[in-house]
Write an enzyme that holds these catalytic residues in place. Structure first.
Site, PDB file in Angstrom:
ATOM      1  N   PRO A 190     -26.107   2.239  68.240  1.00 20.15           N
ATOM      2  CA  PRO A 190     -27.004   2.194  67.067  1.00 20.15           C
ATOM      3  C   PRO A 190     -28.479   2.237  67.462  1.00 20.15           C
ATOM      4  CG  PRO A 190     -25.386   0.405  67.000  1.00 20.15           C
ATOM      5  CD  PRO A 190     -25.257   1.056  68.322  1.00 20.15           C
ATOM      6  N   HIS A 212     -17.287  -4.482  86.608  1.00 19.21           N
ATOM      7  CA  HIS A 212     -17.842  -5.847  86.754  1.00 19.21           C
ATOM      8  C   HIS A 212     -16.738  -6.888  86.791  1.00 19.21           C
ATOM      9  CE1 HIS A 212     -21.975  -4.390  85.074  1.00 19.21           C
ATOM     10  NE2 HIS A 212     -21.709  -3.931  86.284  1.00 19.21           N
TER      11      HIS A 212
END
Ligand code: APR
Length: 254
Positions: A219, A121
């Site tokens: 997570p 990007h």
């Protein structure tokens, strides 16, 4: 919390790898104090979503606002710097060939010492002319919010951040390098990405469908968490150094 079995399985996959591809996203830099894209922005920018700022239309309509946002992010990156997750990825080069394809524009993986980084990007430290596309690399430093907007030294037109905005094409060389590496590698480490933005997310899907062992560090569960070989539900700056320690021990025991 990650289990010992999960960590050992991931460490063994790395220990058996000769060629590792790392696919990283904003979550890897979150612990450097740089907000991810799909969690609420903080402070001044809480009222905006990146999707409303990182577009050619937003820049055309209000270049001052878009530059203010990127200057804010440049300051966060300069202040936060490399974290233990970036350093652990760089340390993996001790054990195998490592190619990194990152969606992050902060340049922190290169700063951490990794040698083969494809920036899918673009890079926030590059100014690109909005007219002639001339590029100039800016020093990694806190931004001067009061500075006039930058203009091209070649043609005088307004410059923009050298990043890929929504609706724009990715740099062909970076994408093709990453696609080739998905085919060549024997292990893929997916770190800190929600896997929602294509074509980067397609790389993860290719990896999951291919023969390589795929480890995900995040997570939260993502769309591929049930399909990868090992999902470590832990933050990058905790899980990655622990994986490197296990790998060091496995390799020295051989
Ligand atoms: N360690 C690991 N993962 C983390 C951590 C952490 N400490 N903190 C958050 N995450 C995870 C989140 O659970 C989430 O899945 O990182 C992911 C961040 O997701 P996004 O914010 O969507 O970032 P990313 O996947 O990189 O976005 C892709 O979208 O806006 C565009 O161009 C922008 O490159 C960006 C692209």
């Amino acid at each position: 919390m990650r289990s010992t079995h999960t960590m050992d399985t991931a460490a063994n996959a790395l220990a058996n790898s000769q060629r590792l591809l790392v696919l990283s996203g904003a979550g890897l830099s979150a612990e450097s104090g740089i907000p991810t894209f799909r969690e609420a922005q903080t402070g001044l920018w809480a009222q905006f979503s990146p999707q409303d700022l990182a577009t050619p239309e937003a820049f055309a309509a209000d270049p001052e606002r878009v530059w203010a946002w990127y200057r804010w992010r440049r300051t966060l990156i300069a202040r936060g710097g490399v974290n233990a997750g970036h350093r652990a990825i760089a340390a993996l080069e001790r054990h195998m060939a490592v190619v990194i394809a990152t969606q992050n524009v902060d340049g922190l993986q290169t700063t951490a010492g990794s040698h083969d980084v494809s920036e899918l990007h673009g890079n926030i430290w590059v100014d690109r002319c909005s007219s002639c596309s001339a590029e100039s690399r800016q020093p990694v430093a806190e931004a001067d919010d009061d500075a006039p907007l930058p203009h091209c030294e070649e043609c005088g037109a307004l410059t923009r951040p050298g990043v890929v905005w929504f609706g724009e094409m990715l740099p062909v060389d970076a994408l093709e390098r990453a696609q080739a590496e998905v085919e060549r590698c024997d292990c893929v480490l997916v770190v800190g990405t929600s896997n929602q933005v294509y074509p980067a997310a397609a790389l993860v899907e290719m990896a999951v469908a291919g023969p390589a062992q795929v480890i995900e560090v995040n997570p939260q569960a993502t769309a591929v968490s049930n399909a990868v070989d090992v999902h470590i539900p832990e933050s990058a700056s905790v899980a990655l150094p622990s994986l490197v320690d296990r790998l060091d021990a496995l390799r020295s025991a051989r």
